[in-house]
Design an enzyme around this catalytic site. Structure first.
Site, PDB file in Angstrom:
ATOM      1  N   GLY A   1      21.773  48.385  -7.200  1.00 12.88           N
ATOM      2  CA  GLY A   1      22.135  46.969  -7.133  1.00 12.88           C
ATOM      3  C   GLY A   1      22.581  46.418  -8.481  1.00 12.88           C
ATOM      4  N   GLN A   2      22.785  45.110  -8.514  1.00 17.37           N
ATOM      5  CA  GLN A   2      23.313  44.462  -9.719  1.00 17.37           C
ATOM      6  C   GLN A   2      22.417  44.705 -10.930  1.00 17.37           C
ATOM      7  OE1 GLN A   2      23.116  40.191  -9.917  1.00 17.37           O
ATOM      8  NE2 GLN A   2      24.737  40.017 -11.449  1.00 17.37           N
TER       9      GLN A   2
ATOM     10  N   ILE B   1      18.874  53.016  -0.916  1.00 13.48           N
ATOM     11  CA  ILE B   1      19.220  53.480   0.442  1.00 13.48           C
ATOM     12  C   ILE B   1      20.662  53.969   0.514  1.00 13.48           C
ATOM     13  CG2 ILE B   1      17.542  52.267   1.916  1.00 13.48           C
ATOM     14  CD1 ILE B   1      19.751  50.100   2.266  1.00 13.48           C
TER      15      ILE B   1
ATOM     16  N   TYR C   1      14.152  33.528   1.263  1.00 11.45           N
ATOM     17  CA  TYR C   1      14.028  34.341   0.047  1.00 11.45           C
ATOM     18  C   TYR C   1      12.951  33.769  -0.879  1.00 11.45           C
ATOM     19  CZ  TYR C   1      15.631  36.369  -4.427  1.00 11.45           C
ATOM     20  OH  TYR C   1      15.715  37.011  -5.633  1.00 11.45           O
TER      21      TYR C   1
ATOM     22  N   ASP D   1      14.120  54.618   1.287  1.00 13.22           N
ATOM     23  CA  ASP D   1      13.989  53.330   1.973  1.00 13.22           C
ATOM     24  C   ASP D   1      12.727  52.652   1.427  1.00 13.22           C
ATOM     25  OD1 ASP D   1      13.363  51.261   3.688  1.00 13.22           O
ATOM     26  OD2 ASP D   1      13.437  52.475   5.523  1.00 13.22           O
TER      27      ASP D   1
HETATM   28  N1  SER Z   1      20.266  35.042  -7.898  1.00 12.12           N
HETATM   29  C1  SER Z   1      19.404  34.962  -6.762  1.00 12.12           C
HETATM   30  C2  SER Z   1      20.065  34.371  -5.591  1.00 12.12           C
HETATM   31  O1  SER Z   1      21.001  33.626  -5.785  1.00 12.12           O
HETATM   32  C3  SER Z   1      18.201  34.151  -7.108  1.00 12.12           C
HETATM   33  O2  SER Z   1      17.174  34.966  -7.526  1.00 12.12           O
HETATM   34  O3  SER Z   1      19.666  34.603  -4.492  1.00 12.12           O
END
Ligand code: SER
Length: 313
Positions: A12-13, A36, A143, A53
């Site tokens: 990921g980033q 994954i 989130y 995973d």
């Molecule tokens: N950069 C993330 C988002 O925008 C925040 O933790 O979901």
């Protein structure tokens, strides 16, 4: 022998750059990348990689045993915008992956954990400016709820079971090597790509949405310094506020115009505007400076300059 490290969500980033930084510090073979899916050529070629995973406890345990892993960096997560679309999948991934590594540490199969939290743990009733470390937190996104719950569990595992888990609340992260995916702060990366390719960008947040942001090099440095800090110096086991800069889309566009004068920005806020409205404009990260010497190096001007220079090449 060098300690062995496992990064879950290495493609990921953040994971991509963290993996390379840790390989540089500890040696390529000591840092096992996992995800994954496969990642960039550079990441895949520079050291061990496992398809993994993050919700599968046994699979993680197998990798931990096989490589005699001491530290786990859990970077796999579903970000804010995508999580609003798939709430149960987000909850399942974000929480179960965390329980998996916390339980491995509780059972003394690993020694130390890094787990990222976010400015998304705050909510619409939180003080917006210089948001304190300890304050009212009522996250209103899927989130944010998962990150807030995660923070509570980290502190609980530290207090009850002595699990050495360390965390920061990342602001929006700006980087050129790997694009973010599914976040609300992603506009601050997309804008650079579009500024160079099309000289125009339509922002999904309005011109005055001020959010805390950070250049990736600062985020990686913060992560590694926190993991290097002495156990006894850490007073926060939920997650540290972490700050660097704050700006609006309009301010970022003006800064890009200093380099690309005919760059144009338009605003078409979508569902992500409401998410952004619930987050702080800036955070007070005094605890991170006091406990482990945190100080950012990149401001908006420097970030804009390095982003444009690297993306041009
Ligand atoms: N950069 C993330 C988002 O925008 C925040 O933790 O979901």
């Amino acid at each position: 022998m060098q300690k062995s490290i496992l990064i879950i969500g290495a493609c990921g980033q953040i994971g991509t750059e963290l993996t390379m930084a840790l390989r540089e510090k500890y040696g390529n073979d000591s840092v096992v990348a996992s995800d994954i899916r496969e990642g960039s050529e550079n990441l895949m070629r520079s050291g061990p990689f496992e398809l993994l995973d993050a919700t599968n406890y046994e699979a993680i345990e197998d990798v931990v045993m096989h490589y005699e892993i001491a530290e786990v960096y859990l970077m796999a997560a579903m970000l804010s915008a995508t999580a609003e679309k798939f709430p149960m999948r987000a909850w399942n991934l974000n929480m179960n992956s965390l329980f998996n590594v916390l339980n491995l540490a509780k059972e003394k199969k690993i020694d130390k954990i890094f787990w990222p939290s976010s400015i998304a743990v705050f909510g619409p009733n939180t003080p917006k400016n210089e948001t304190p470390q300890h304050t009212l937190m009522e996250p209103s996104t899927v989130y944010g709820i998962s990150k807030q719950s995660g923070e509570r569990w980290c502190e609980y595992y530290f207090k009850k079971f002595g699990v050495d888990v360390r965390s920061v609340r990342y602001p929006g992260l700006i980087s050129w090597k790997t694009q973010p995916g599914g976040g609300t702060t992603d506009y601050a990366v997309e804008i650079f790509h579009k500024a160079l390719s099309e000289k125009k960008y339509t922002s999904f947040l309005n011109e005055e949405t001020k959010l805390p942001m950070m250049y990736m090099d600062d985020a990686i440095r913060a992560t590694i310094s926190l993991m290097d800090a002495n156990n006894g110096d850490l007073s926060i086991r939920s997650s540290y506020n972490l700050g660097a800069m704050s700006f609006t889309p309009e301010e970022l566009a003006a800064c890009i115009q200093n380099h690309i004068p005919d760059f144009e920005i338009r605003y078409e806020p979508d569902f992500r505007q409401e998410i952004a409205n619930s987050w702080p404009a800036s955070v007070d990260d005094a605890k991170a400076s006091q406990d482990w010497g945190w100080a950012p190096e990149f401001d908006l001007g420097k970030t804009t300059e390095v982003m444009l220079r690297n993306l041009r090449q």
